[in-house]
Design a protein around this motif. Structure first.
Motif, PDB file in Angstrom:
ATOM      1  N   GLY A 120      76.385  24.856  45.531  1.00 38.49           N
ATOM      2  CA  GLY A 120      75.697  25.985  46.142  1.00 38.49           C
ATOM      3  C   GLY A 120      74.593  25.540  47.088  1.00 38.49           C
ATOM      4  O   GLY A 120      73.730  26.317  47.470  1.00 38.49           O
ATOM      5  N   PRO A 180      74.018  31.141  46.416  1.00 36.73           N
ATOM      6  CA  PRO A 180      72.738  30.763  45.823  1.00 36.73           C
ATOM      7  C   PRO A 180      71.837  31.980  45.671  1.00 36.73           C
ATOM      8  O   PRO A 180      71.651  32.741  46.615  1.00 36.73           O
ATOM      9  N   ALA A 240      80.730  29.081  49.217  1.00 37.61           N
ATOM     10  CA  ALA A 240      80.048  30.228  48.625  1.00 37.61           C
ATOM     11  C   ALA A 240      80.798  31.514  48.925  1.00 37.61           C
ATOM     12  O   ALA A 240      80.331  32.600  48.635  1.00 37.61           O
ATOM     13  N   THR A 247      81.566  28.978  44.385  1.00 38.42           N
ATOM     14  CA  THR A 247      80.375  28.956  43.575  1.00 38.42           C
ATOM     15  C   THR A 247      79.649  30.236  43.903  1.00 38.42           C
ATOM     16  O   THR A 247      79.867  30.813  44.949  1.00 38.42           O
TER      17      THR A 247
END
Lengths: 78, 348
Positions: free
Chosen positions: A46, B153, B85, B150
């Protein structure tokens, strides 16, 4: 404590690793410092802005070279 | 022979240092440092990850790329990070293309050295290519599911940039642009004068609006750019001087002159293979144009020079996979050739 520096091998990433090693050595702080170069692995964490720093798996800093003061704060060294 | 080459390199370097460093490079480095310090890139990227519709996300990605700055080496983590992402293949490759081919730093620098016509062409062409790249990549790889994503963030959605920081960055850009646009004739010292006034106003505003920590961070980031780019730039200018001595003008005229498809292709190929650190492409193109390169090929080289390079191909293949590199690289070469030819024949 496990410190992972995620970087592409760029100048800033190297400087980040050096800063961490220097501050740890100066404070006799024992930490396992690892430099992660693989861009795919880095992306999977990330992280988008390198250099990034992960402490015990948690992303704590991204996109800049820390000053000594920042490193001390992150490691809890006074 | 070697001595002549050395002298040619040194002369180029001397001319360059005398006319560019103070009024052009110094503000450029401060601008670059300010962009890194005052723009919250994490927040910009988080906005990009969450867009659903293609036109909207492509436009946003293209615009954001102008401010992510710097060369192809720093952009790969940004683009691969977004891809993993879940931002979509189109968005990832748009960033990969636009950030080096057309970021603010390279653009104002291009404007200073090569004039506003090529500057505008560079922006328009880069954006056009970005959309095509975005759509082609999404279309070719539409059957391929998203990568094992993922989570984006997390973090509080901070503002990307505050009003005072925008003013500061604008002031810096003006300091960089005005000496060249206000002073078109007369001795160089006039430019220095304009630069001095701009710098003083900018410095006063910065000290008034930012606290000490931020100012120090800004100086640190600026110094990083000086350390990394300045040696490359000086080396590049030296090399350009030497090449100007070695390469016969006929050769440049024959392969890169005019605005034919062939010369545009030659320029694109040259740019796509060679690594140009951001900003070094401008003096190089300037020299080649003096030696007879056409404007169309010049544009193609300006775009693909920093946008693509052999080391870059390999990195893209490793991070995104061989197949995607195999589509992306020829696509850019084809588009670069086309754009150079089109602008050379119908716009300039």
């Amino acid at each position: 404590m496990k410190i992972v520096i995620a970087g592409s091998g760029c100048a800033k990433c190297k400087a980040t690793e050096e800063t961490f090693r220097r501050v740890c050595a100066a404070a006799n702080f024992i930490a396992d410092i690892e430099h992660l170069y693989d861009m795919r692995e880095i992306a999977k964490l990330g992280v988008m802005l390198t250099p990034a720093v992960l402490i015990d798996g948690k992303l704590v800093m991204s996109g800049k070279v820390p000053a000594d003061q920042d490193v001390k704060k992150l490691l809890g060294i006074s | 022979m070697l001595y002549t080459l050395f002298i040619a390199g040194i002369t180029a370097l001397r001319d360059y240092v005398a006319t560019h460093v103070l009024t052009c490079l110094v503000p450029a480095f401060f601008l670059a440092g300010a962009m890194v310090t005052f723009i919250n890139r994490q927040s910009v990227l988080m906005h990009l990850g969450g867009q659903a519709s293609k036109p909207k996300s492509f436009t946003l990605a293209s615009l954001a790329s102008f401010f992510i700055a710097a060369c192809s080496c720093t952009v790969i983590p940004v683009s691969s990070g977004l891809y993993y992402a879940g931002a979509g293949i189109g968005v990832a490759f748009i960033i990969l293309w636009v950030a080096p081919a057309s970021n603010i730093l390279a653009l104002v620098y291009t404007g200073n050295i090569l004039g506003s016509e090529l500057l505008i062409a560079r922006v328009v062409a880069a954006l056009f290519m970005a959309y095509v790249v975005g759509y082609v990549m999404s279309w070719v790889f539409c059957n391929e599911g998203p990568p094992p994503t993922t989570a984006m963030p997390q973090g509080d959605m901070e503002k990307a940039i505050g009003r005072e920081e925008i003013i500061l960055i604008l002031l810096l850009a003006l300091t960089l642009l005005l000496p060249n646009y206000l002073v078109t004739e007369g001795p160089y010292i006039y430019k220095v004068g304009v630069w001095g006034i701009g710098s003083s106003i900018t410095a006063a505003y910065a000290i008034g609006s930012q606290n000490n920590d931020r100012l120090i961070e800004w100086m640190r980031e600026t110094w990083w750019f000086v350390k990394t780019i300045f040696p490359l730039l000086l080396g590049g200018v030296f090399l350009v001087g030497v090449l100007g001595e070695v390469l016969p003008e006929e050769l440049i005229k024959e392969y890169l002159g005019g605005n034919s498809i062939a010369s545009s292709f030659a320029a694109t190929l040259l740019g796509s293979v060679t690594y140009f650190a951001t900003m070094t492409e401008a003096p190089f193109v300037d020299k080649l144009m003096q030696m007879g390169m056409g404007k169309g090929p010049a544009l193609a080289l300006l775009l693909t020079g920093p946008g693509l390079s052999l080391p870059n191909w390999l990195a893209i293949a490793r991070v995104f996979g061989f197949k995607k590199a195999l589509v992306y690289v020829p696509l850019i070469i084809a588009l670069g050739t086309l754009v150079g030819w089109f602008f050379g024949n119908f716009i300039f």
